[in-house]
Design a protein around this motif. Sequence first.
Motif, PDB file in Angstrom:
ATOM      1  N   ARG A 242      11.679  -5.215 -62.144  1.00 48.65           N
ATOM      2  CA  ARG A 242      10.666  -6.265 -62.327  1.00 48.65           C
ATOM      3  C   ARG A 242      10.783  -7.305 -61.227  1.00 48.65           C
ATOM      4  N   GLU A 243       9.641  -7.820 -60.845  1.00 45.89           N
ATOM      5  CA  GLU A 243       9.637  -8.829 -59.786  1.00 45.89           C
ATOM      6  C   GLU A 243      10.151 -10.157 -60.294  1.00 45.89           C
ATOM      7  N   GLY A 244      10.897 -10.816 -59.423  1.00 47.94           N
ATOM      8  CA  GLY A 244      11.301 -12.174 -59.754  1.00 47.94           C
ATOM      9  C   GLY A 244      12.382 -12.264 -60.816  1.00 47.94           C
ATOM     10  N   LEU A 245      13.017 -11.154 -61.142  1.00 46.10           N
ATOM     11  CA  LEU A 245      14.031 -11.187 -62.194  1.00 46.10           C
ATOM     12  C   LEU A 245      15.314 -11.812 -61.648  1.00 46.10           C
ATOM     13  N   LYS A 246      15.953 -12.637 -62.475  1.00 44.10           N
ATOM     14  CA  LYS A 246      17.171 -13.284 -61.999  1.00 44.10           C
ATOM     15  C   LYS A 246      18.320 -13.054 -62.977  1.00 44.10           C
ATOM     16  N   TYR A 247      19.531 -13.081 -62.450  1.00 41.11           N
ATOM     17  CA  TYR A 247      20.717 -13.018 -63.291  1.00 41.11           C
ATOM     18  C   TYR A 247      20.932 -14.375 -63.955  1.00 41.11           C
ATOM     19  N   SER A 248      21.876 -14.439 -64.849  1.00 41.26           N
ATOM     20  CA  SER A 248      22.122 -15.690 -65.570  1.00 41.26           C
ATOM     21  C   SER A 248      22.623 -16.779 -64.630  1.00 41.26           C
ATOM     22  N   ASN A 249      23.099 -16.391 -63.418  1.00 44.67           N
ATOM     23  CA  ASN A 249      23.549 -17.425 -62.492  1.00 44.67           C
ATOM     24  C   ASN A 249      22.454 -17.806 -61.500  1.00 44.67           C
ATOM     25  N   GLY A 250      21.248 -17.302 -61.742  1.00 47.97           N
ATOM     26  CA  GLY A 250      20.130 -17.685 -60.897  1.00 47.97           C
ATOM     27  C   GLY A 250      19.870 -16.773 -59.712  1.00 47.97           C
ATOM     28  N   LYS A 251      20.808 -15.868 -59.417  1.00 43.54           N
ATOM     29  CA  LYS A 251      20.614 -14.996 -58.265  1.00 43.54           C
ATOM     30  C   LYS A 251      19.621 -13.879 -58.603  1.00 43.54           C
ATOM     31  N   PRO A 252      18.865 -13.465 -57.621  1.00 40.90           N
ATOM     32  CA  PRO A 252      17.843 -12.440 -57.901  1.00 40.90           C
ATOM     33  C   PRO A 252      18.459 -11.068 -58.132  1.00 40.90           C
ATOM     34  N   VAL A 253      17.773 -10.279 -58.940  1.00 38.76           N
ATOM     35  CA  VAL A 253      18.199  -8.922 -59.227  1.00 38.76           C
ATOM     36  C   VAL A 253      17.627  -8.002 -58.156  1.00 38.76           C
ATOM     37  N   LYS A 254      18.514  -7.198 -57.560  1.00 37.30           N
ATOM     38  CA  LYS A 254      18.052  -6.305 -56.486  1.00 37.30           C
ATOM     39  C   LYS A 254      18.176  -4.856 -56.920  1.00 37.30           C
ATOM     40  N   ALA A 255      17.334  -4.028 -56.337  1.00 38.33           N
ATOM     41  CA  ALA A 255      17.347  -2.607 -56.703  1.00 38.33           C
ATOM     42  C   ALA A 255      18.697  -1.980 -56.403  1.00 38.33           C
TER      43      ALA A 255
END
Lengths: 315, 548, 305
Positions: B109-122
């Motif tokens: 999903r676009e714009g998804l972030k981890y709980s620490n604010g960093k973006p989720v990458k494929a």
Amino acid sequence: MTRFVVRRLAQMLVVLFAVSVLTFLIFNVIPNGDPAVRMAGKTPTESQVEAIRADWGFDDSLPVQYVTTMEKVLGGSAISYFSQLNVRDQIVEGLPRTLSLAVGAAVLWMLAGVALGLLAALRAGRLSDRLLTVLALVGVSLPVFWLGALASYYLGFKAGWFPNGGYVPLTEDPLDWAHHLVLPWTVLAILFIGFYSRVLRSNVLDTMSEDYVRTARAKGLSERQVLLRHVLRNSLIPIVTLWGLDFGAVVAGGAILTETVFDLQGVGQYAAEAVGQLDVPPVLAVTMFGAFFIVVLSTVVDIVYAILDPRIRLT
Amino acid sequence: MTSSRSFLSAVVLALAAFAAAGCGDSDDGGAEAGNSGGSMTIAQTSQPDALDPALAYTSQSWEPLWVVYTPPLTYRHAEGQEGTELIPGVAEALPEISDDGKTYSFKIREGLKYSNGKPVKASDFEHTIKRVLNLESGGTYLFEGIEGATDFIEGGDPKADITGIEADDATGEVTITLTEPDGTFSNVLATNFAGMVPASTPFENQSTKPPPGVGPYEITESVPNRQFTLSQVEGFDIPDVPKGKVDTITTRIVKSTSRQAQDVIGGKLDYMQDPPPTDLLAEIKASHSDRYKDWPTPSTYYFFLNQSIPPFDNEQAREAVNVAIDSTAIARIFGGRLKPSCNVIPSGIPGHEDPDPCPFGDPSAAGDVDEAKRLVEEAGVGGEKVTVYANNDSNRPQIGEYYTDLLNQIGFDADLKIIDGAIYFNTIGNEKTKAQTGLAAWYPDFAHPGSFLQQFDGTAIQPTNNSNYGYVNDPEINKGIADLLKEPDVATVADQWAELDRKAIEKSYLAPYGSEELTTFMSDRVDFDNCSLVHPLYGNDYTSFCLK
Amino acid sequence: MALAFGALFVALVLCALAAPLWADLAGRGPEATNVTGKIEVDGRQVDVVSLDGTPIGPQWRSEYFLGADANGRDVMVRLLYGARNSLLIGIAAALLTTILATLVGLLAGYLGRWVDAVARSALDVIWAFPVILLGVALATALAVGGLQIGPFTLEAGSTAISIAVIAVVYVPYMARPIRGEVLALREKEFVEAARAQGAGPLRTMLSELLPNLSSTIVVFAPLMVANAILLESALSFLGVGVVPPAPSWGNMIDAGVERLVTAPHLAIVPGAMLVATVLALNVLGDGVRDAFDPRSRASWGARRP
């Protein structure tokens, strides 16, 4: 006096060294089997066992192993392979709880023990004395885990007078802290009260028949003054040293049963849980620190005793 | 997965059987009602095996981790059959599966972030799976079908590449290639093992410092053997995954279920993961039924019979055990929370068929000790020493004692070894232990019979973290499992799975005795009627918890 | 009074020895489970263990005299067999402690100088550990692989290990007073006389000193047994002593504590037995001390950890 102190301190260092060696032997040498596997606790992979073997130096000679173990434990770098936590940190965390339990119980058993012992001595031979003796003997015969479990359930859960185990830090809520500790204090103290009351009774009776007491009476001092100034003070001296040692023993992990039953999560319980998980580093560390504490404390106690009773210094 | 205690909610089953058993409850446990905010204190009986998603493999750990780490796919947060539906998690949509069944692709999903604010990458996906394989997790077997996975494991180098996983960080696309088609792979993508973690997560057990994840909650504190805390994550937003209603949930480790139950009754604890002890059950059912419920689970409780070493390498010896067992006795030890059965695949999972009759006697009837004695003698294993393994949680020691005595009655020389719950499955799952027999239980990793039969798959045997405690290695069964797993639609081959089940039972590859009934018991601070969703796979759903 | 309690203790030992007889009377052994059985109570058939897992309470007759436990086992039978285990370990450990302590005390006190120095350090070291912690530590360390001394191997979890651990832990408790006695006796005339007659150290120790130590030893004996029994029950309670299904009062209490609501007899009964036994020993010990050696340093009652 100084010579005595110096000698005693030297003795202390020797014993500390011996204690560390014995602890080391108990955990790493005496038992059958591979110490690395034992220390790894829950069955790990080959690579994990090898890593532990290298870390603790199990392939080295015994003296080198000993030094490595001491470095890790005393230096505070030992970790539990089960919980991945630093052992010393855990001990430090549990210490306030254990101390809370120990101090409260120690004060209680001292006061109660002295009071009952004195009472028994003053009424020596009469019915109340016999009754107190019986009570003392019963107190000393009660297994603390049994008493604790029953007290916790019947007085804690059923009657609701006390919380059902657990611990609240003093800094959080002093009243609640005390409320949670009343049962553990009482249960732990009962064990010692019986013993202390009998020791005191015996000491008082012995002292009362000493010459200097008769002299004091002859000089016209009231019974009360005799009691307080001479008898009690002299009877208390040996008790104080005993008390110091017992207190030390409780802090050093002797309260393992009380802590476990009431879920206080102090140092003793930490060791008990590690035991169940066959997690060696915490048990090793607690054992060693506990013994150290006792040795140091007993040295202090000896020195204090020598200050109070000059006769001792001569031995 | 293995469960030493509660949880692992029933796995949903696709068929009516489960619907009949568990869906009589018309209540929608996950309704909107209830306040947001506040904090709850809950208890578990022992430290979860791991709080690292790559390693966690018991119901104790899956329950909290489900709401902390979201895999590419996940399950709908609903009760009963609805809860077995796969929905997109970190992925945008359900994966596209190639015609030959070997390629799965999905897009993050676009714009998804981890709980620490960093973006989720494929590319994080490959790292997540690499951790599972590199750390020798119990979940390794689920991902071995990926091309290059076995090479990666053998190579031992965490920096190596898994050829079967391709990711494009620019587009967010992930493509996975399997060596063989695997009808369960979508479910595999929904297991906690695939819970996404950042590529910076070290290749070490992170249970004391759990990595950031994508989920309604994050673990903000973890003190092993004491407690760990889940706190709500601001800005978590995945459709159909609830955000959670309570601000913080603190899980305390309390060894005694008695104390836990007493505290729940007294309101000091809001929820206990395990069922209340038998001692208090009657009282709770009588006086606190407004905040207590029990529900059947598709679980299989059994005694494993290690056939790689004597005496249970002898089939008659194994048969004797099956003949002698009295499931109703064990049901009493469970305080009534056991439904006797003689299957591998439990009621509620496709492939379950009530055998008629059970090959070794009706499970609701007493065992036949005399016949068992005869079998032991005939097998020539009378007097052989057997060590029974059991863990020390709740009633397991008692079951172990019952079983040990039973073995003695039928002619063995048995003794009992009780191992702490936190290290039990590691111990019996290690080949060095050479455990002959003992307690085991299986809750499904997903709503599929393969999850159960896999415990008896010879090819799944591992030297450590093994789940095939019986070291069962029957080529017929191995092949049967391999073939049936390829089938994407389980309903069409349910009867073939049932055949395999029958075979395993007839050869006494294990000694099953029933399915557990689990419980939800909460304090009266909790809005029980509206906020106690029971998920078929994950047990009590933390995101449904709310206070009055 | 001491004699009465002494008799009580002897009676307990006899009961423990008679355990198999009771087991025959009751119709089952200590580990025989009976979860689905029924017995007749007031003309009705009653489950020994109910469908929701509650065991029956004391029946006050031969079968299930003190009720059943959660596995349908006979509590009275387990109590008696538990007594056997607890008493066996307690007495054996106390015996071993006595032997070791006498040996150490005698050698240290009589031979003096470096032997004494080494012995005193060793005793101090063991004494430094809180009893229960040392017991737990030793038991844990030996829990996985057992112990190997030369040709002897003690299996992990065996009774022998429990006995060994408990015995060692209490050696200083007894060795120090004995050493003190020996120091005092050493200067007496009869020892001088023996030496003058040419007796070597070994002869002197055995024929002159040992008999004179007997009163001290006798005074300590009941207390050592009491201590050992308490420590054994504590270790069993923690899971490192006698492990189930073998009964011991400690592990019976451990299991019983889980059932205080529906079956309190399971925890109360073994605990009461334990208290009674230890109390009997303490009172006996008191009486013996008063009779033999009123000023002895044998402590009043068994010391706690």
